[in-house]
Write a protein that holds these residues in place. Structure first.
Motif, PDB file in Angstrom:
ATOM      1  N   VAL A  73       0.863  -1.177   0.000  1.00 46.10           N
ATOM      2  CA  VAL A  73       0.000   0.000   0.000  1.00 46.10           C
ATOM      3  C   VAL A  73       0.902   1.230   0.000  1.00 46.10           C
ATOM      4  O   VAL A  73       1.901   1.276   0.718  1.00 46.10           O
ATOM      5  N   ALA A  74       0.536   2.205  -0.810  1.00 47.31           N
ATOM      6  CA  ALA A  74       1.259   3.480  -0.855  1.00 47.31           C
ATOM      7  C   ALA A  74       0.242   4.598  -0.765  1.00 47.31           C
ATOM      8  O   ALA A  74      -0.620   4.725  -1.641  1.00 47.31           O
ATOM      9  N   CYS A  75       0.318   5.365   0.311  1.00 43.66           N
ATOM     10  CA  CYS A  75      -0.614   6.482   0.520  1.00 43.66           C
ATOM     11  C   CYS A  75      -2.069   6.047   0.314  1.00 43.66           C
ATOM     12  O   CYS A  75      -2.850   6.718  -0.370  1.00 43.66           O
ATOM     13  N   GLY A  76      -2.416   4.899   0.866  1.00 38.38           N
ATOM     14  CA  GLY A  76      -3.784   4.406   0.802  1.00 38.38           C
ATOM     15  C   GLY A  76      -4.162   3.681  -0.477  1.00 38.38           C
ATOM     16  O   GLY A  76      -5.281   3.201  -0.616  1.00 38.38           O
ATOM     17  N   ARG A  77      -3.246   3.566  -1.435  1.00 38.63           N
ATOM     18  CA  ARG A  77      -3.532   2.883  -2.712  1.00 38.63           C
ATOM     19  C   ARG A  77      -2.869   1.514  -2.725  1.00 38.63           C
ATOM     20  O   ARG A  77      -1.669   1.402  -2.496  1.00 38.63           O
ATOM     21  N   SER A  78      -3.653   0.489  -3.037  1.00 37.81           N
ATOM     22  CA  SER A  78      -3.106  -0.873  -3.129  1.00 37.81           C
ATOM     23  C   SER A  78      -2.218  -0.988  -4.351  1.00 37.81           C
ATOM     24  O   SER A  78      -2.514  -0.413  -5.402  1.00 37.81           O
ATOM     25  N   ARG A  79      -1.136  -1.720  -4.190  1.00 36.86           N
ATOM     26  CA  ARG A  79      -0.216  -1.982  -5.298  1.00 36.86           C
ATOM     27  C   ARG A  79       0.206  -3.451  -5.249  1.00 36.86           C
ATOM     28  O   ARG A  79       0.243  -4.061  -4.180  1.00 36.86           O
ATOM     29  N   LEU A  80       0.567  -3.977  -6.385  1.00 37.52           N
ATOM     30  CA  LEU A  80       1.265  -5.249  -6.464  1.00 37.52           C
ATOM     31  C   LEU A  80       2.636  -4.902  -7.039  1.00 37.52           C
ATOM     32  O   LEU A  80       2.818  -4.776  -8.249  1.00 37.52           O
ATOM     33  N   TYR A  81       3.589  -4.674  -6.133  1.00 38.42           N
ATOM     34  CA  TYR A  81       4.939  -4.287  -6.552  1.00 38.42           C
ATOM     35  C   TYR A  81       5.646  -5.487  -7.169  1.00 38.42           C
ATOM     36  O   TYR A  81       5.402  -6.632  -6.797  1.00 38.42           O
ATOM     37  N   ARG A  82       6.565  -5.188  -8.108  1.00 38.16           N
ATOM     38  CA  ARG A  82       7.301  -6.259  -8.775  1.00 38.16           C
ATOM     39  C   ARG A  82       8.741  -5.857  -9.026  1.00 38.16           C
ATOM     40  O   ARG A  82       9.032  -4.689  -9.311  1.00 38.16           O
ATOM     41  N   VAL A  83       9.617  -6.843  -8.955  1.00 40.09           N
ATOM     42  CA  VAL A  83      11.001  -6.699  -9.399  1.00 40.09           C
ATOM     43  C   VAL A  83      11.386  -7.959 -10.157  1.00 40.09           C
ATOM     44  O   VAL A  83      10.875  -9.048  -9.882  1.00 40.09           O
ATOM     45  N   ARG A  84      12.290  -7.803 -11.129  1.00 35.44           N
ATOM     46  CA  ARG A  84      12.859  -8.950 -11.846  1.00 35.44           C
ATOM     47  C   ARG A  84      14.186  -9.250 -11.184  1.00 35.44           C
ATOM     48  O   ARG A  84      15.038  -8.373 -11.059  1.00 35.44           O
ATOM     49  N   VAL A  85      14.360 -10.485 -10.726  1.00 31.55           N
ATOM     50  CA  VAL A  85      15.571 -10.911 -10.035  1.00 31.55           C
ATOM     51  C   VAL A  85      16.317 -11.890 -10.934  1.00 31.55           C
ATOM     52  O   VAL A  85      15.715 -12.825 -11.476  1.00 31.55           O
ATOM     53  N   SER A  86      17.608 -11.683 -11.093  1.00 29.54           N
ATOM     54  CA  SER A  86      18.452 -12.587 -11.873  1.00 29.54           C
ATOM     55  C   SER A  86      19.679 -12.938 -11.047  1.00 29.54           C
ATOM     56  O   SER A  86      20.297 -12.054 -10.447  1.00 29.54           O
ATOM     57  N   ILE A  87      20.021 -14.218 -11.024  1.00 33.01           N
ATOM     58  CA  ILE A  87      21.249 -14.673 -10.380  1.00 33.01           C
ATOM     59  C   ILE A  87      22.008 -15.490 -11.403  1.00 33.01           C
ATOM     60  O   ILE A  87      21.468 -16.427 -11.995  1.00 33.01           O
ATOM     61  N   GLN A  88      23.254 -15.093 -11.621  1.00 29.68           N
ATOM     62  CA  GLN A  88      24.109 -15.822 -12.554  1.00 29.68           C
ATOM     63  C   GLN A  88      25.496 -15.916 -11.952  1.00 29.68           C
ATOM     64  O   GLN A  88      26.091 -14.901 -11.580  1.00 29.68           O
ATOM     65  N   ASP A  89      25.995 -17.146 -11.849  1.00 32.40           N
ATOM     66  CA  ASP A  89      27.338 -17.406 -11.308  1.00 32.40           C
ATOM     67  C   ASP A  89      27.544 -16.727  -9.949  1.00 32.40           C
ATOM     68  O   ASP A  89      28.582 -16.125  -9.691  1.00 32.40           O
ATOM     69  N   GLY A  90      26.522 -16.798  -9.095  1.00 36.12           N
ATOM     70  CA  GLY A  90      26.634 -16.276  -7.742  1.00 36.12           C
ATOM     71  C   GLY A  90      26.395 -14.787  -7.598  1.00 36.12           C
ATOM     72  O   GLY A  90      26.424 -14.257  -6.497  1.00 36.12           O
ATOM     73  N   LYS A  91      26.162 -14.082  -8.697  1.00 34.02           N
ATOM     74  CA  LYS A  91      25.929 -12.641  -8.634  1.00 34.02           C
ATOM     75  C   LYS A  91      24.466 -12.354  -8.953  1.00 34.02           C
ATOM     76  O   LYS A  91      23.936 -12.831  -9.943  1.00 34.02           O
ATOM     77  N   GLY A  92      23.848 -11.550  -8.089  1.00 35.15           N
ATOM     78  CA  GLY A  92      22.441 -11.222  -8.269  1.00 35.15           C
ATOM     79  C   GLY A  92      22.230  -9.810  -8.766  1.00 35.15           C
ATOM     80  O   GLY A  92      23.065  -8.929  -8.556  1.00 35.15           O
ATOM     81  N   SER A  93      21.116  -9.607  -9.441  1.00 35.42           N
ATOM     82  CA  SER A  93      20.706  -8.262  -9.852  1.00 35.42           C
ATOM     83  C   SER A  93      19.194  -8.167  -9.715  1.00 35.42           C
ATOM     84  O   SER A  93      18.482  -9.163  -9.845  1.00 35.42           O
ATOM     85  N   ILE A  94      18.742  -6.949  -9.439  1.00 34.03           N
ATOM     86  CA  ILE A  94      17.320  -6.688  -9.272  1.00 34.03           C
ATOM     87  C   ILE A  94      16.967  -5.476 -10.115  1.00 34.03           C
ATOM     88  O   ILE A  94      17.632  -4.441 -10.038  1.00 34.03           O
ATOM     89  N   LYS A  95      15.916  -5.609 -10.948  1.00 33.46           N
ATOM     90  CA  LYS A  95      15.430  -4.494 -11.765  1.00 33.46           C
ATOM     91  C   LYS A  95      13.980  -4.232 -11.399  1.00 33.46           C
ATOM     92  O   LYS A  95      13.172  -5.160 -11.341  1.00 33.46           O
TER      93      LYS A  95
END
Length: 190
Positions: A73-95
């Motif tokens: 919830v943000a300022c009373g508004r419902s949200r479905l937040y999302r991030v794309r997570v990638s892990i390759q060779d032990g290293k992670g990234s989030i977009k």
């Protein structure tokens, strides 16, 4: 340990959740509302694989990607937040991704540009106001084939109005995705 258990261990990590939370807060800060009151419900978070996990000869997970979905919830508004997570060779990234259950990925920033251009066309005289995409929704229930066209409805706030923008995505044979928006199909939600 199977791939899902490994991902769940990563998802439960406090550092991972802090980085994802920062992405959600950055999204809200970039909107015209600049909402600073953001709360996520990590206990209700889910994930969806973005491709098949890959393991090495010893069974160690070497490459995996998923979409993390966190209700909030943000300022009373419902949200479905999302991030794309990638892990390759032990290293992670989030977009960061747009909220909702749409399929458009962080690799399709041109979709946001196309939606904003269509909204500006509809608004004409009010083209100087900020246009915020606040939600994306698939127009079908169930799984969508990554190689077949699909449709979404994006919710946009602009000039004090909320609009619903139908967006059609068509994967191209070579690479990329064609994005089609018919400005006459845009409707006002309020």
């Amino acid at each position: 340990m199977n791939s899902t258990d490994m991902i769940n261990a990563y998802r439960g990590n406090a550092q991972f959740q802090r980085v994802a939370d920062a992405s959600f807060r950055a999204f809200e800060a970039g909107l015209s509302t600049h909402c600073a009151e953001v709360s996520e419900r990590w206990t209700d978070a889910t994930f969806v694989y973005a491709g098949t996990p890959e393991r090495d000869d010893q069974g160690k997970l070497v490459r995996v990607a998923w979409e993390e979905r966190v209700p909030g919830v943000a300022c009373g508004r419902s949200r479905l937040y999302r991030v794309r997570v990638s892990i390759q060779d032990g290293k992670g990234s989030i977009k960061g991704m747009l909220p909702g259950d749409g399929m458009s990925s962080p690799d399709l920033p041109e979709a946001q540009d196309a939606v904003k251009a269509a909204v500006r066309t509809v608004l004409q005289a009010h083209s100087a106001c900020q246009i915020d995409v606040v939600d994306t929704r698939l127009r079908v229930d169930g799984l969508v084939d990554n190689h077949a066209p699909w449709g979404e409805v994006w919710t946009v706030n602009a000039c004090g109005r909320q609009m619903k923008v139908p967006v059609q995505f068509t994967p191209l044979a070579q690479n990329g995705t064609d994005i089609d928006i018919e400005p006459t199909a845009i409707t006002y939600a309020n």
